[in-house]
Design an enzyme around this catalytic site. Structure first.
Site, PDB file in Angstrom:
ATOM      1  N   ARG A 104       7.663  -6.786  -3.327  1.00 25.18           N
ATOM      2  CA  ARG A 104       8.166  -5.400  -3.711  1.00 25.18           C
ATOM      3  C   ARG A 104       9.075  -5.410  -4.745  1.00 25.18           C
ATOM      4  NH1 ARG A 104      12.274  -4.055   1.489  1.00 25.18           N
ATOM      5  NH2 ARG A 104      13.607  -5.674   0.924  1.00 25.18           N
ATOM      6  N   THR A 108      12.626  -0.004  -6.379  1.00 26.62           N
ATOM      7  CA  THR A 108      11.829   0.943  -5.774  1.00 26.62           C
ATOM      8  C   THR A 108      11.364   0.757  -4.411  1.00 26.62           C
ATOM      9  OG1 THR A 108       9.547   0.398  -6.607  1.00 26.62           O
ATOM     10  CG2 THR A 108      11.036   1.602  -7.957  1.00 26.62           C
ATOM     11  N   ASP A 200      16.290 -12.879   2.843  1.00 27.92           N
ATOM     12  CA  ASP A 200      15.172 -12.917   2.050  1.00 27.92           C
ATOM     13  C   ASP A 200      14.194 -14.097   2.703  1.00 27.92           C
ATOM     14  OD1 ASP A 200      12.972 -13.634   0.057  1.00 27.92           O
ATOM     15  OD2 ASP A 200      13.862 -11.717  -0.862  1.00 27.92           O
ATOM     16  N   ASP A 203      12.713 -16.490  -0.115  1.00 27.59           N
ATOM     17  CA  ASP A 203      13.962 -17.212  -0.868  1.00 27.59           C
ATOM     18  C   ASP A 203      14.313 -18.281   0.221  1.00 27.59           C
ATOM     19  OD1 ASP A 203      13.819 -16.053  -3.216  1.00 27.59           O
ATOM     20  OD2 ASP A 203      15.485 -14.544  -2.620  1.00 27.59           O
TER      21      ASP A 203
END
Ligand code: PRP
Ligand code: URA
Length: 209
Positions: A104, A108, A200, A203
């Protein structure tokens, strides 16, 4: 919430708590995700169809149940979906695999597709889409849309953590696709992260931050 199953087994809750902890190492995070995937897979495959086969036990011949394993596709949304995929393949080694590369855009929050590969006969199979995180649901909505365009018509979505906003968006767009998750958190923050969440997932799995 209709069509949403929260898998709240104590072992899942315990492992998820360790994964959420910011001090948990990359190695432990990956191992825990794989372990949880086995427990989640148990739930998402609960109603799989069985067939039978004739076998010889040491005592007699019997008609015994077996999975129609080749009827399944696991569709992993890269990167983090692979953390769930590996454990699920341990449980159902005959399953076919689709890979959908989507990230993503950080500004945005719109999904960007960079890879797609799926079995040709996807229309004949149950497709279980896996991604640990359902945040805005933009990624999973796009992945399911792509799979449907390729003919998939019998799908489930499995994640680890979901935001209420993501559940709403996903189930409104794809009401025919049941969602399985280990937890539904409080909200999304202004950057589209699940809160309290775990950060995340990609990550944390691969140590890229
Ligand atoms: C993460 C996660 C989902 C997506 C969820 O992937 O693995 O795919 O975000 O967010 P959404 O519901 O708002 O779309 P990310 O974009 O970080 O890509 P990565 O796995 O390659 O790091
Ligand atoms: N993707 C993640 O990996 N984590 C979030 O909290 C939201 C999206």
């Amino acid at each position: 919430m209709g069509n949403v199953t929260v898998v709240d087994h104590p072992l899942v809750k315990h492992k998820l708590t360790i994964m959420r902890n910011k001090d948990t190492s990359t190695a432990s995070f990956r191992r825990l995700l794989r372990e949880i995937s086995l427990l989640l897979a148990y739930e998402v495959t609960r109603e799989l169809e069985l067939t039978t086969t004739m076998i010889e036990t040491p005592l007699e011949t019997m008609e015994a149940p077996i999975l129609e394993g080749k009827k399944l596709v696991f569709a992993s949304i890269l990167r983090a979906g692979n953390g769930l995929l590996e454990g699920m393949l341990d449980l159902v080694p005959a399953a076919r695999v689709a890979h959908i590369g989507i990230y993503r855009d950080h500004e945005t929050l719109e999904p960007v597709e960079y890879y797609f590969k799926a079995p040709q006969d996807i229309a004949d199979r149950l497709v279980i889409v896996v991604d640990p995180m359902l945040a805005t649901a933009n990624s999973s909505i796009a992945a399911v849309q792509r799979l449907k365009e390729r003919g998939a018509n019998h799908l489930r979505f499995l994640c680890l953590l979901a935001a209420p906003e993501g559940i709403k968006a996903f189930t409104e767009t794809h009401p025919d696709v049941p969602v399985y998750t280990a937890a539904i958190d409080d909200h999304l923050n202004e950057k589209g992260y699940i809160v309290p969440g775990l950060g995340d997932a990609g990550d944390r799995m691969y140590g890229t931050k």
